[in-house]
Design a protein around this motif. Structure first.
Motif, mmCIF file in Angstrom:
data_model
loop_
_atom_site.group_PDB
_atom_site.id
_atom_site.type_symbol
_atom_site.label_atom_id
_atom_site.label_comp_id
_atom_site.label_asym_id
_atom_site.label_seq_id
_atom_site.Cartn_x
_atom_site.Cartn_y
_atom_site.Cartn_z
ATOM 1 N N THR A 30 -59.753 -44.936 -47.045
ATOM 2 C CA THR A 30 -59.760 -46.199 -47.852
ATOM 3 C C THR A 30 -60.938 -46.150 -48.462
ATOM 4 O O THR A 30 -61.142 -46.734 -49.634
ATOM 5 C CB THR A 30 -59.366 -47.348 -46.954
ATOM 6 O OG1 THR A 30 -58.235 -46.991 -46.091
ATOM 7 C CG2 THR A 30 -59.781 -48.659 -47.604
ATOM 8 N N LEU A 31 -62.169 -45.958 -47.985
ATOM 9 C CA LEU A 31 -63.355 -46.126 -48.600
ATOM 10 C C LEU A 31 -63.665 -45.139 -49.752
ATOM 11 O O LEU A 31 -64.416 -45.492 -50.898
ATOM 12 C CB LEU A 31 -64.497 -45.815 -47.621
ATOM 13 C CG LEU A 31 -64.680 -46.926 -46.307
ATOM 14 C CD1 LEU A 31 -65.797 -46.201 -45.319
ATOM 15 C CD2 LEU A 31 -65.275 -48.272 -46.720
ATOM 16 N N LYS A 40 -60.113 -54.647 -51.964
ATOM 17 C CA LYS A 40 -61.674 -54.494 -52.073
ATOM 18 C C LYS A 40 -62.204 -53.799 -53.267
ATOM 19 O O LYS A 40 -63.497 -53.604 -53.206
ATOM 20 C CB LYS A 40 -62.157 -53.736 -50.603
ATOM 21 C CG LYS A 40 -61.593 -54.686 -49.496
ATOM 22 C CD LYS A 40 -62.393 -53.801 -47.975
ATOM 23 C CE LYS A 40 -61.682 -54.541 -46.949
ATOM 24 N NZ LYS A 40 -62.471 -54.013 -45.880
ATOM 25 N N GLU A 48 -62.269 -54.317 -37.398
ATOM 26 C CA GLU A 48 -62.457 -53.796 -38.694
ATOM 27 C C GLU A 48 -63.736 -52.833 -38.736
ATOM 28 O O GLU A 48 -63.646 -51.949 -39.493
ATOM 29 C CB GLU A 48 -62.761 -54.822 -39.929
ATOM 30 C CG GLU A 48 -61.401 -55.692 -40.052
ATOM 31 C CD GLU A 48 -61.626 -56.942 -40.995
ATOM 32 O OE1 GLU A 48 -62.652 -57.179 -41.348
ATOM 33 O OE2 GLU A 48 -60.652 -57.675 -41.489
ATOM 34 N N SER A 49 -64.755 -53.348 -38.069
ATOM 35 C CA SER A 49 -65.879 -52.348 -38.156
ATOM 36 C C SER A 49 -65.861 -51.248 -37.198
ATOM 37 O O SER A 49 -66.492 -50.245 -37.629
ATOM 38 C CB SER A 49 -67.295 -53.313 -37.542
ATOM 39 O OG SER A 49 -66.811 -53.426 -35.935
ATOM 40 N N THR A 85 -62.598 -48.534 -39.272
ATOM 41 C CA THR A 85 -62.707 -48.466 -40.750
ATOM 42 C C THR A 85 -61.960 -46.963 -41.154
ATOM 43 O O THR A 85 -62.501 -46.109 -40.637
ATOM 44 C CB THR A 85 -64.230 -48.538 -41.235
ATOM 45 O OG1 THR A 85 -64.578 -49.614 -41.023
ATOM 46 C CG2 THR A 85 -64.210 -48.316 -42.845
ATOM 47 N N ASP A 86 -61.295 -46.869 -42.180
ATOM 48 C CA ASP A 86 -60.610 -45.764 -42.581
ATOM 49 C C ASP A 86 -61.346 -45.077 -43.840
ATOM 50 O O ASP A 86 -61.684 -45.478 -44.816
ATOM 51 C CB ASP A 86 -59.264 -46.162 -43.104
ATOM 52 C CG ASP A 86 -58.437 -44.811 -43.416
ATOM 53 O OD1 ASP A 86 -58.897 -43.626 -43.263
ATOM 54 O OD2 ASP A 86 -56.907 -44.765 -43.926
ATOM 55 N N CYS A 87 -61.928 -43.626 -43.374
ATOM 56 C CA CYS A 87 -62.581 -42.958 -44.496
ATOM 57 C C CYS A 87 -61.855 -42.877 -45.818
ATOM 58 O O CYS A 87 -62.497 -42.991 -46.962
ATOM 59 C CB CYS A 87 -63.214 -41.902 -43.934
ATOM 60 S SG CYS A 87 -61.900 -40.533 -43.337
#
Length: 423
Positions: free
Chosen positions: A306-307, A407, A298-299, A302-304
């Motif tokens: 999604t963030l 999240k 996951e670290s 990470t999909d930008c």
């Protein structure tokens, strides 16, 4: 006293950081290429022949692993100190010929000999370095093997002086030398100047391997496998290797590795994941767990997008969900603002949430376009069509939306229910 866990962690972290590929076998489809390169270098070292070749393949295809394996096999049959010297250059570090000749001098341990000398040209400097390795008998002269990673970057140097002089030495047999270039560019030879191309042997070795998840899983175990040594107790090594094999069979780890493999099957990403996971080892945590691997994945993956989705307003998120719903029921056909707003008003009819009017929703739609979550269909622009009727493609996947909603802080329950309906 250092514990077995600390020693194990140090060994494996060094393996991940320095990319040593310990325990990883060369793919069967590369064996022919490996033997070919090995015979080229062997003829240079044993018979004093001059050779040059290019290894061409996409990033992560195994070019460095293959050449390191060849060098290791060469060390087994030849004396490194007496017979040859390996010089490694990298196109990202040796960015011009001056830096390159300094690095060659350093790797040949000739800094003192060249410290008080002034050379008129690059060719004169290189000739002096080569002459320093010569003896009366050509076959007894120390051979030089140049390994040039990111080879295409050396083609960007002014006048390609470094490449010209190296290939000129190879062609004129001034000294026993082999030049092996590693590149991911198929058109590397077309980057040569005419004088450089005429001196190159035109040997090109293409490395392409079809990704295989079974081999990927075996590589995962190989990267973690330890060998018995004086520092590590045999019983600890057996326990560690058994835990690594069991970890690879864990359904949670298998599923996570499958996602990583589909995203990026390259070895470097897998090493980065294991680097993070291994950093968690300690006296109270002597073996890796499935949770360590999943957290590390996951670290590193990470999909930008999604963030970015987690930073949207609730209205923007609702509009995206409505557009995704329309995308699903109309089998991927684009939709416009009017369709999305109509769907939004339907969802909000019996809702207790704050309702926004048409103008505010239009501003939210324009913000989504600015963030590139949606894109107008080619050929339709707001100058020709009213902006309410410009049709858009949605550029995010259901998985990205689902991950962002899971999240999203303090997301209203009604929006979560809308997401269940739309996705």
């Amino acid at each position: 006293m250092t514990s077995c866990t600390d020693i194990c962690r140090s060994i494996l972290l060094e393996r991940m950081v320095f990319n040593t590929h310990c325990g990883i076998a060369i793919p069967d489809e590369f064996l022919e290429h490996k033997n070919y390169v090995f015979n080229l270098l062997k003829s240079t070292v044993v018979n004093g022949e001059n050779n040059s070749a290019l290894l061409i393949g996409p990033r992560g295809s195994g070019k460095t692993m293959l050449i390191n394996s060849v060098i290791a096999d060469l060390e087994a049959i030849c004396d490194v100190e007496k017979d040859y010297v390996v010089i490694k250059l990298h196109g990202f570090f040796q960015t011009d010929d001056r830096i390159a000749i300094q690095e060659i001098t350093r790797q040949l341990f000739l800094e003192e000999e060249t410290a008080n000398r002034t050379f008129g040209s690059f060719s004169e400097n290189l000739t002096f370095l080569l002459d320093s390795l010569k003896v009366a008998d050509r076959k007894a002269t120390k051979s030089i093997i140049f390994i040039m990673d990111e080879f295409d970057q050396f083609c960007q140097h002014k006048n390609q002086t470094l490449l010209y002089n190296l290939f000129d030495v190879c062609q004129s047999a001034q000294a026993p030398m082999a030049v092996i270039g590693l590149t991911c560019r198929m058109d590397a030879i077309s980057l040569f100047e005419k004088r450089v191309r005429s001196r190159f042997s035109h040997r090109q070795i293409y490395l392409f391997v079809k990704p295989d998840f079974q081999k990927y899983s075996e590589t995962f175990v190989s990267l973690l496998r330890l060998q018995p040594s004086r520092e590590l107790k045999a019983i600890y090594v057996r326990s560690w290797n058994k835990s690594a094999e069991d970890l690879a069979q864990d359904p949670l780890v298998q599923g996570s590795l499958k996602k990583v493999f589909n995203l990026n099957p390259k070895l470097r990403l897998l090493q980065n994941i294991l680097l993070v996971a291994l950093s968690r080892l300690g006296e109270s945590h002597p073996f890796l767990s499935s949770k360590d691997i999943v957290t590390a994945i996951e670290s590193q993956t990470t999909d930008c997008k999604t963030l970015q989705l987690q930073g949207l307003s609730v209205l923007e998120l609702q509009l995206l969900l409505c557009m995704k719903y329309l995308d699903k029921i109309y089998f991927g056909e684009p939709c416009n603002y009017e369709m999305a707003f109509y769907e939004y008003t339907k969802q909000m009819k019996n809702s207790s949430m704050q309702k926004f009017d048409r103008q505010i929703a239009m501003k939210a739609m324009e913000h989504l376009e600015t963030l590139e979550f949606i894109r107008p269909v080619e050929g339709t622009s707001s100058s020709k069509v009213q902006k309410e009727f410009v049709v858009y493609h949605i550029l995010i996947t259901s998985e990205q939306l689902t991950a962002a909603i899971a999240k999203y802080p303090n997301l209203p329950t009604e929006v979560k229910q809308l997401a269940d309906t739309c996705l």
